[in-house]
Design a protein around this motif. Structure first.
Motif, PDB file in Angstrom:
ATOM      1  N   CYS A 148      65.923  38.363  46.836  1.00 56.49           N
ATOM      2  CA  CYS A 148      67.263  38.203  46.626  1.00 56.49           C
ATOM      3  C   CYS A 148      67.788  39.098  47.024  1.00 56.49           C
ATOM      4  CB  CYS A 148      67.821  37.809  45.704  1.00 56.49           C
ATOM      5  SG  CYS A 148      67.252  35.199  45.889  1.00 56.49           S
ATOM      6  N   ARG A 149      66.635  40.453  46.215  1.00 58.01           N
ATOM      7  CA  ARG A 149      67.785  42.092  46.459  1.00 58.01           C
ATOM      8  C   ARG A 149      66.157  42.323  47.434  1.00 58.01           C
ATOM      9  NH1 ARG A 149      65.313  43.464  41.696  1.00 58.01           N
ATOM     10  NH2 ARG A 149      64.920  45.352  42.092  1.00 58.01           N
ATOM     11  N   GLY A 150      65.701  41.996  47.799  1.00 59.81           N
ATOM     12  CA  GLY A 150      64.796  42.692  48.629  1.00 59.81           C
ATOM     13  C   GLY A 150      65.544  41.771  50.278  1.00 59.81           C
ATOM     14  N   TYR A 151      66.347  40.314  50.308  1.00 57.39           N
ATOM     15  CA  TYR A 151      66.572  40.008  51.188  1.00 57.39           C
ATOM     16  C   TYR A 151      68.036  41.306  51.673  1.00 57.39           C
ATOM     17  CZ  TYR A 151      69.966  36.374  53.293  1.00 57.39           C
ATOM     18  OH  TYR A 151      71.196  36.335  54.563  1.00 57.39           O
ATOM     19  N   VAL A 152      68.806  41.069  50.522  1.00 56.69           N
ATOM     20  CA  VAL A 152      70.108  41.389  50.787  1.00 56.69           C
ATOM     21  C   VAL A 152      69.730  43.028  51.354  1.00 56.69           C
ATOM     22  CG1 VAL A 152      72.440  42.942  49.508  1.00 56.69           C
ATOM     23  CG2 VAL A 152      71.427  40.428  48.930  1.00 56.69           C
ATOM     24  N   THR A 153      68.537  43.979  50.824  1.00 60.34           N
ATOM     25  CA  THR A 153      68.332  44.819  51.182  1.00 60.34           C
ATOM     26  C   THR A 153      67.870  45.077  53.057  1.00 60.34           C
ATOM     27  OG1 THR A 153      67.992  45.363  49.347  1.00 60.34           O
ATOM     28  CG2 THR A 153      67.190  46.926  51.249  1.00 60.34           C
ATOM     29  N   ALA A 154      67.702  43.701  52.910  1.00 56.15           N
ATOM     30  CA  ALA A 154      67.082  43.804  54.703  1.00 56.15           C
ATOM     31  C   ALA A 154      68.321  43.309  55.517  1.00 56.15           C
ATOM     32  CB  ALA A 154      66.273  43.195  54.765  1.00 56.15           C
ATOM     33  N   ILE A 155      69.051  42.474  55.577  1.00 54.08           N
ATOM     34  CA  ILE A 155      69.806  42.428  56.047  1.00 54.08           C
ATOM     35  C   ILE A 155      72.133  42.838  56.135  1.00 54.08           C
ATOM     36  CG2 ILE A 155      69.113  39.609  56.522  1.00 54.08           C
ATOM     37  CD1 ILE A 155      71.192  38.887  55.257  1.00 54.08           C
TER      38      ILE A 155
ATOM     39  N   GLN B 214      73.452  45.591  52.542  1.00 48.38           N
ATOM     40  CA  GLN B 214      73.545  46.738  52.348  1.00 48.38           C
ATOM     41  C   GLN B 214      72.319  46.831  51.005  1.00 48.38           C
ATOM     42  OE1 GLN B 214      77.626  47.258  51.095  1.00 48.38           O
ATOM     43  NE2 GLN B 214      76.690  46.868  48.639  1.00 48.38           N
ATOM     44  N   HIS B 215      71.814  47.874  50.948  1.00 45.46           N
ATOM     45  CA  HIS B 215      71.009  48.871  49.831  1.00 45.46           C
ATOM     46  C   HIS B 215      71.335  47.571  48.603  1.00 45.46           C
ATOM     47  CE1 HIS B 215      67.659  49.991  47.413  1.00 45.46           C
ATOM     48  NE2 HIS B 215      67.144  50.684  48.063  1.00 45.46           N
ATOM     49  N   TRP B 216      70.933  47.078  47.980  1.00 43.96           N
ATOM     50  CA  TRP B 216      70.865  46.406  46.455  1.00 43.96           C
ATOM     51  C   TRP B 216      71.598  47.455  45.515  1.00 43.96           C
ATOM     52  CZ3 TRP B 216      68.745  47.077  41.540  1.00 43.96           C
ATOM     53  CH2 TRP B 216      68.427  47.985  41.500  1.00 43.96           C
ATOM     54  N   ALA B 217      70.961  48.629  45.775  1.00 38.77           N
ATOM     55  CA  ALA B 217      71.508  49.455  44.679  1.00 38.77           C
ATOM     56  C   ALA B 217      72.589  49.952  44.539  1.00 38.77           C
ATOM     57  CB  ALA B 217      70.477  51.157  44.899  1.00 38.77           C
ATOM     58  N   LYS B 218      74.036  50.222  45.570  1.00 43.19           N
ATOM     59  CA  LYS B 218      74.813  49.888  45.706  1.00 43.19           C
ATOM     60  C   LYS B 218      75.074  49.163  44.602  1.00 43.19           C
ATOM     61  CE  LYS B 218      79.177  49.879  48.626  1.00 43.19           C
ATOM     62  NZ  LYS B 218      79.833  49.561  47.697  1.00 43.19           N
ATOM     63  N   GLU B 219      74.958  48.358  44.363  1.00 39.58           N
ATOM     64  CA  GLU B 219      75.527  47.178  43.455  1.00 39.58           C
ATOM     65  C   GLU B 219      74.284  47.215  42.210  1.00 39.58           C
ATOM     66  OE1 GLU B 219      78.602  45.768  43.071  1.00 39.58           O
ATOM     67  OE2 GLU B 219      79.225  46.126  45.101  1.00 39.58           O
TER      68      GLU B 219
ATOM     69  N   PHE C 237      62.704  49.318  48.215  1.00 41.73           N
ATOM     70  CA  PHE C 237      63.048  48.438  49.069  1.00 41.73           C
ATOM     71  C   PHE C 237      63.063  49.063  50.484  1.00 41.73           C
ATOM     72  CE2 PHE C 237      63.997  44.870  45.731  1.00 41.73           C
ATOM     73  CZ  PHE C 237      62.791  44.845  44.930  1.00 41.73           C
ATOM     74  N   HIS C 238      63.927  49.621  50.632  1.00 43.11           N
ATOM     75  CA  HIS C 238      64.767  50.457  51.746  1.00 43.11           C
ATOM     76  C   HIS C 238      63.288  50.442  52.545  1.00 43.11           C
ATOM     77  CE1 HIS C 238      67.050  51.848  54.278  1.00 43.11           C
ATOM     78  NE2 HIS C 238      66.485  53.164  55.166  1.00 43.11           N
TER      79      HIS C 238
END
Length: 301
Positions: A110-117, A119-124, A258-259
């Protein structure tokens, strides 16, 4: 004269090959793949958590990161490719909890998906860490049973490691002295590159949350930079590392990157039957079907 020089040539070849073998024997302590399966590893709350996580061989690691939760505590997380335990969480450098394999895979995808479409998950990252802590099981100690035969993809399989190239065999060198010397020269370059790679990797893995952007750049300038909402990503694809930097300070240390993967190997995050619209801070745990983790993600053929 020719007869006297040939033994020296092969002595030099043996010296280079020996150095390569000894280097391989050190790879576990350097955080690189050793090929030796560890059967059992005991982890106690009194241990140095960061040392354990960074020292664990990448053949057993699906991902690892360091960040801060919303309370400001240092969270170190490692997801495993092998055994009954999906992942371990360390708080302020001490073992705190375990994560199930199902949750570890859903959290990863899920974090990979969020990063891909999006914003990078690291922001949250702090909020993502909170959600992981909420589903974890507290523990003071655990013994990991690792075989090295998992079907899950490990860090060692997604990093392009130039240090893994080998010196050719004596048979491949042929009998032409000029060809042999060319091969030896190339081998020396390979060993120098290997040493430089190891030294740089050691320095990069020593970076923690709170480190300044300038200190990372002093080690080696980033191989890829992306400006994202809330900061920037300093990525090092060769080392499978990335840092999320905000206001000049490292907020997240992530391996693998991840990015980079979201742009070049997004299939690594794919799990069949996933409800991708539920890959949110609130819904990620229920996004992945329970049976999926038995078969995916696969190792590369």
């Amino acid at each position: 004269m020719k007869i006297n020089k040939i033994p020296m040539i092969f002595l030099t070849v043996w010296t280079l090959c020996s150095c390569s073998v000894f280097s391989d024997g050190k790879r576990q302590s350097d955080g690189l793949y050793t090929g030796t399966a560890i059967q059992e590893i005991s982890v106690e709350r009194t241990q140095d958590g960061r040392q354990f996580v960074t020292g664990l061989s990448p053949q057993f690691v699906m991902e690892r990161f360091e960040t801060r939760d919303t309370q400001g505590r240092t969270i170190i997380y490692v997801a495993l490719t092998d055994g009954d335990t999906g992942g371990l969480i360390f708080i302020d450098n001490h073992l705190w909890a375990t994560v199930s394999r199902q949750d570890a895979l859903a959290f990863y995808s899920c974090r990979g998906y969020v990063t891909a479409i999006q914003q990078h998950w690291a922001k949250e990252a702090a909020r993502w860490a909170d959600t992981l802590l909420a589903v974890a099981q507290e523990t003071h100690s655990i013994t990991l049973h690792l075989t090295g035969k998992s079907s899950l993809r490990s860090i060692i399989e997604v990093v392009n490691d130039p240090s893994l190239s080998q010196v050719g065999s004596l048979i491949d060198l042929g009998s032409n002295p000029l060809g042999i010397f060319r091969k030896l020269s190339s081998a020396r370059d390979t060993l120098v590159e290997h040493d430089n790679y190891q030294k740089t990797l050691q320095q990069l893995t020593g970076v923690t949350t709170g480190t300044t952007e300038e200190k990372i750049a002093e080690i080696i300038k980033p191989e890829d930079v992306s400006f994202v909402n809330g900061g920037l990503i300093m990525a090092y694809p060769r080392f499978s590392l990335e840092y999320f930097v905000s206001n000049g300070i490292v907020k997240v240390v992530q391996q693998p990157s991840f990015h980079q993967l979201s742009r070049s190997q997004a299939a690594l995050f794919y799990l069949p039957g996933t409800k991708w619209d539920q890959c949110t801070l609130q819904g990620w745990r229920n996004a992945v079907p329970a049976q999926t983790f038995d078969v995916l993600p696969h190792k590369a053929p």
